[in-house]
Design an enzyme around this catalytic site. Structure first.
Site, short mmCIF file in Angstrom:
data_model
loop_
_atom_site.label_atom_id
_atom_site.label_comp_id
_atom_site.label_asym_id
_atom_site.label_seq_id
_atom_site.Cartn_x
_atom_site.Cartn_y
_atom_site.Cartn_z
N GLN B 128 0.83 -1.20 0.00
CA GLN B 128 0.00 0.00 0.00
C GLN B 128 0.87 1.25 0.00
O GLN B 128 1.69 1.43 0.91
CB GLN B 128 -0.88 -0.06 1.26
N GLY B 129 0.71 2.11 -1.01
CA GLY B 129 1.51 3.34 -1.09
C GLY B 129 0.69 4.57 -0.76
O GLY B 129 0.19 5.26 -1.65
N TYR B 130 0.52 4.81 0.52
CA TYR B 130 -0.25 5.97 0.98
C TYR B 130 0.67 7.04 1.57
O TYR B 130 0.81 8.13 1.04
CB TYR B 130 -1.24 5.55 2.07
N SER B 131 1.27 6.70 2.72
CA SER B 131 2.04 7.69 3.47
C SER B 131 3.22 8.21 2.67
O SER B 131 3.80 7.50 1.85
CB SER B 131 2.56 7.08 4.77
N SER B 163 4.89 -1.24 4.12
CA SER B 163 5.26 -2.56 4.61
C SER B 163 5.13 -3.56 3.47
O SER B 163 4.29 -3.39 2.58
CB SER B 163 4.41 -2.96 5.82
N GLU B 246 -10.17 -1.79 6.61
CA GLU B 246 -9.05 -2.16 7.47
C GLU B 246 -9.52 -2.70 8.81
O GLU B 246 -8.79 -3.37 9.50
CB GLU B 246 -8.12 -0.96 7.70
N ASN B 370 -2.81 7.88 17.96
CA ASN B 370 -3.83 8.04 19.00
C ASN B 370 -4.41 9.45 18.99
O ASN B 370 -5.60 9.64 19.25
CB ASN B 370 -3.22 7.75 20.38
#
Lengths: 351, 392
Positions: B128-131, B163, B246, B370
């Protein structure tokens, strides 16, 4: 998966929420606080019109024959309004009798409990002596003990019923921090006591009902503390914006919601586990009592802090929640005690 | 209101438990119990394919695409039994739980036919290429650019915390396709093949010594023009729909892993006498209660038929488990004492409990910190005013 209220249970929930919101008003509760901590009209309507005093009592004895989930639904709604009702002792005695009473004891007491005709109170860790059907001792910290008609005493797997109209009964009503559930000391001197047929199962029943009732009240109270504070956070403006837009403020409200959602799982897990006689019922009961009491204390404390000065006044209702939270935390085992019971179940005895 | 599952569901439980346990006792015993996503990758690819061969790889998908059309209850049961059997972490969990459901929900029929069979068969591993370095908590601040050149999208930029990127076959990327656009507008959701000269992966060594995450550099990386999900500029909606996948079923499998960690702490406490310490006993009880409440919270979430309503249990779940697990890591070290600070071998490699202590510091950060979770709970769950956006 059906870990959600059924349509019927949701209907009961709607009914009781509306009933307490309409009737257990701040004004009426405060009037009860000036007296014996009971709103007798509310109790009469609760037992009579709604028939809710018989919720956990078998149908054969005039009750509705429902279970702990329904009791929790009712107690949650009562707790949300800090209603001044003798629900706790009532639920405990009803379960003790339903599970551990003889046929005659059930026939005598349960229909009267279902009709709301008797007010009950139950001891915790009391020291007393019983000789030839007569009990003597000083029984402290009895919720609604000053107005109770009947007392349930228990020790070492045995349980006795004491009619408080009997001879040798002296009562002392205490000025109690939580005036919605005042405590009393009852002194018994050779007072007639009737032994319950099966003490151990009776005690199992009163524990289950008591802890579920307290945990559910705590859940309702915690949710109400959050809801009322959220309303205030949207209305109150400081520094040119609603105070609920500040992260320092809204993050505390978010933390309350995180705990409350877990408390909700805890109450209904415990209630279902008891109703289904699941192996994990004991663990669930201790978990629910400890977790919900702690959640309520945290939420009611935050309610005062987040309301600022007005939250500290007698006029504002914050202190009703705060004091109820404190009394729930200590009643029938504090959180440390309940967690130690969980530890025993998980790790065995300490030594 | 009921705690348990139906008789038919319990029969399904027996069926999948028997198969999973036989695999973990027999042909795949060598990869039993591996929680991380970095070791014995070739064997774990074989395991993904073995799952697929017996139709266990994506049971919640429709039968047409290699699934079983399993009910939610069956998916929960499979997830629990998967973890109970000690089957290893799914190296294609992003493909099965994120990419696949997104393609099913938003993709064209051609895209379904092109991508789903590989995921179901365990032959196409996804990441997954988000951040990005400047799009972490502020995920909409994506800077990676995509432009359409003839029949291809050409993508330039940098992704981080990807990851599994070092062995993945495919990556889905959100990139800015409208020049000058800001925030959630003008983003496009693209599916790209990893094996190409324009994509370079560099592992990031984490504080526990392992390297599960990567930096992914995209330099004139390419994919065919029809590799986008939705329409150009519509990527944020797709990405947010994907985030909703998710949570849910996989949380129950995750909890079985937590159970294993808590059991490890109990065993350590019994072995060194800390099980008699009253403060440790209180903390163990708190951990036990927290874990049980996670399970019943998840069951509440999954039992809630009306998914249109904001579900409090779902909204609070991330911060709940992440904080619980971070506390569990602290408890683990307090039980182990100084023994916990000594690695068993010559390498900087940690057994389960010290690794839990170190790794769990990431739990309260990834997937929404959080602090971000509290904003979401307060704004979506409690209806409080939104945090104003700065313009720096």
């Amino acid at each position: 998966m059906e870990f959600a209220l059924t349509d019927e249970q949701a209907m009961i929930a709607d009914t009781v929420r509306a009933f307490f919101a309409e009737n257990a008003t701040s004004e009426r509760t405060r009037a009860a606080m000036e007296g014996a901590g009971i709103d007798r009209d509310l109790w009469a309507a609760f037992a009579g019109e709604l028939g809710l005093a018989g919720i956990g009592i078998p149908e054969d004895f005039g009750g509705a024959g429902l279970g702990m989930v329904e009791l929790a639904v009712v107690a949650e709604a009562a707790g949300a309004q800090v209603a001044a009702l003798p629900l706790l002792g009532h639920a405990m005695l009803a379960q003790a009798l339903a599970r551990g009473g003889s046929q005659a004891q059930k026939e005598h007491w349960l229909p009267r409990l279902a009709a709301g005709e008797v007010i009950a109170t139950v001891s915790w860790n009391a020291a007393f002596e019983v000789h030839d059907g007569a009990v003597s001792g000083t029984i402290a910290h009895l919720p609604h003990g000053a107005i109770a008609d009947v007392l349930l005493l228990h020790a070492a797997g045995q349980a006795w019923l004491v009619d408080l109209a009997g001879e040798g009964v002296r009562r002392r009503a205490h000025v109690t921090m939580d005036q919605t559930r005042p405590l009393a000391t009852v002194t018994l001197d050779g007072t007639p006591a009737e032994k319950l047929e099966n003490g151990a199962t009776a005690i199992g029943g009163l524990h289950a009902a008591g802890w579920i009732c307290l945990a559910a009240e705590a859940l309702g109270g915690a949710q109400a503390s959050l809801d009322r504070t959220v309303e205030y956070a949207k209305e109150r403006v400081q520094f040119g914006r609603p105070i609920g837009s500040f992260q320092a403020y809204k993050h505390r409200l978010a933390d309350m919601m995180v705990e409350i959602e877990q408390a909700r799982s805890a109450v209904y897990w415990a209630a279902c586990a008891v109703d289904e006689q699941a192996e994990e019922a004991a663990l669930a009961l201790h978990a629910a009592k400890a977790f919900c009491a702690d959640t309520y204390r945290m939420c009611a404390g935050n309610m005062i802090q987040l309301h600022g000065g007005i939250g500290f006044t007698w006029e504002h209702d914050s202190h009703l929640f705060f004091k109820r939270a404190r009394s729930i935390a200590t009643l029938y085992g504090d959180s440390q005690w309940h967690r130690e019971q969980v530890a025993r179940l998980v790790m065995g005895d300490p030594a | 209101m009921k705690l348990g599952f139906s008789k038919a569901d319990e029969a399904f439980r027996s069926e999948c438990a028997a198969w999973l346990q036989a695999q973990m006792a027999g042909p795949f015993a060598d990869i039993r119990g591996i929680p991380n996503l970095v070791s014995k990758i070739e064997r774990r690819r074989e395991w993904e394919q073995e799952l697929a061969a017996h139709k266990w790889s994506c049971i919640g998908w429709p039968e047409q695409w290699g699934g079983r059309g399993a009910t939610l209850a069956q998916q929960v049961i499979f997830a629990e039994e998967y973890a109970r059997a000690g089957a290893p972490g799914r190296i294609n969990h992003i493909g099965v739980e994120l990419a696949g459901p997104t393609i099913l929900a938003f993709g064209t029929e051609e895209q379904k036919a092109r991508f789903l069979p590989g995921i179901a068969a365990g032959t196409a591993i996804w990441c997954q290429g988000y951040s990005e370095p400047n799009a972490g908590s502020d995920l909409a601040n994506v800077r990676t650019k995509a432009r359409l050149e003839g029949e291809e999208w050409v993508v330039n930029g940098q992704k981080v915390w990807t990851s599994l990127a070092h062995f993945s076959d495919w990556i889905f990327v959100i990139a800015r396709s409208q020049e000058g656009s800001k925030g959630p507008k003008g983003l496009t959701f693209l599916m790209m093949e990893m094996d190409q000269p324009g994509i370079e992966v560099r592992p990031i060594r984490q504080m526990n010594g392992e390297a599960e995450f990567n930096e992914t550099f995209l330099t004139d990386a390419r994919c065919p023009a029809d590799s986008l999900i939705g329409t150009p500029g519509d990527g944020w909606r797709v990405a947010m729909g994907l985030l909703a996948f998710e949570r849910g079923v996989s949380t129950l499998a995750q909890q079985m892993g937590f159970r294993n960690e808590l059991d490890g702490i109990l065993a350590a406490a019994r072995a060194n006498g800390k099980d008699r310490d009253p403060v440790i006993r209180q903390r163990v009880a708190e951990a036990e209660i927290g874990l049980r409440l996670m399970r019943y919270g998840a069951l509440r979430m999954l039992s809630n038929a009306d998914h249109s309503a904001i579900d409090g249990a779902a909204l609070t779940y991330k911060i709940q488990w992440a904080t619980w697990r971070r506390n569990l890591g602290e408890l683990a070290m307090d039980v182990l004492g100084q023994d916990g600070e000594i690695a068993p071998g010559a390498e900087y490699e940690w057994p389960m409990l010290p690794n839990l202590f170190l790794f769990s510091r990431s739990d309260t950060i990834y997937g929404g910190t959080n602090q971000i979770q509290r904003n979401l709970i307060a704004e979506r769950g409690l209806g409080l005013p939104k945090e104003p956006r700065g313009d720096l």
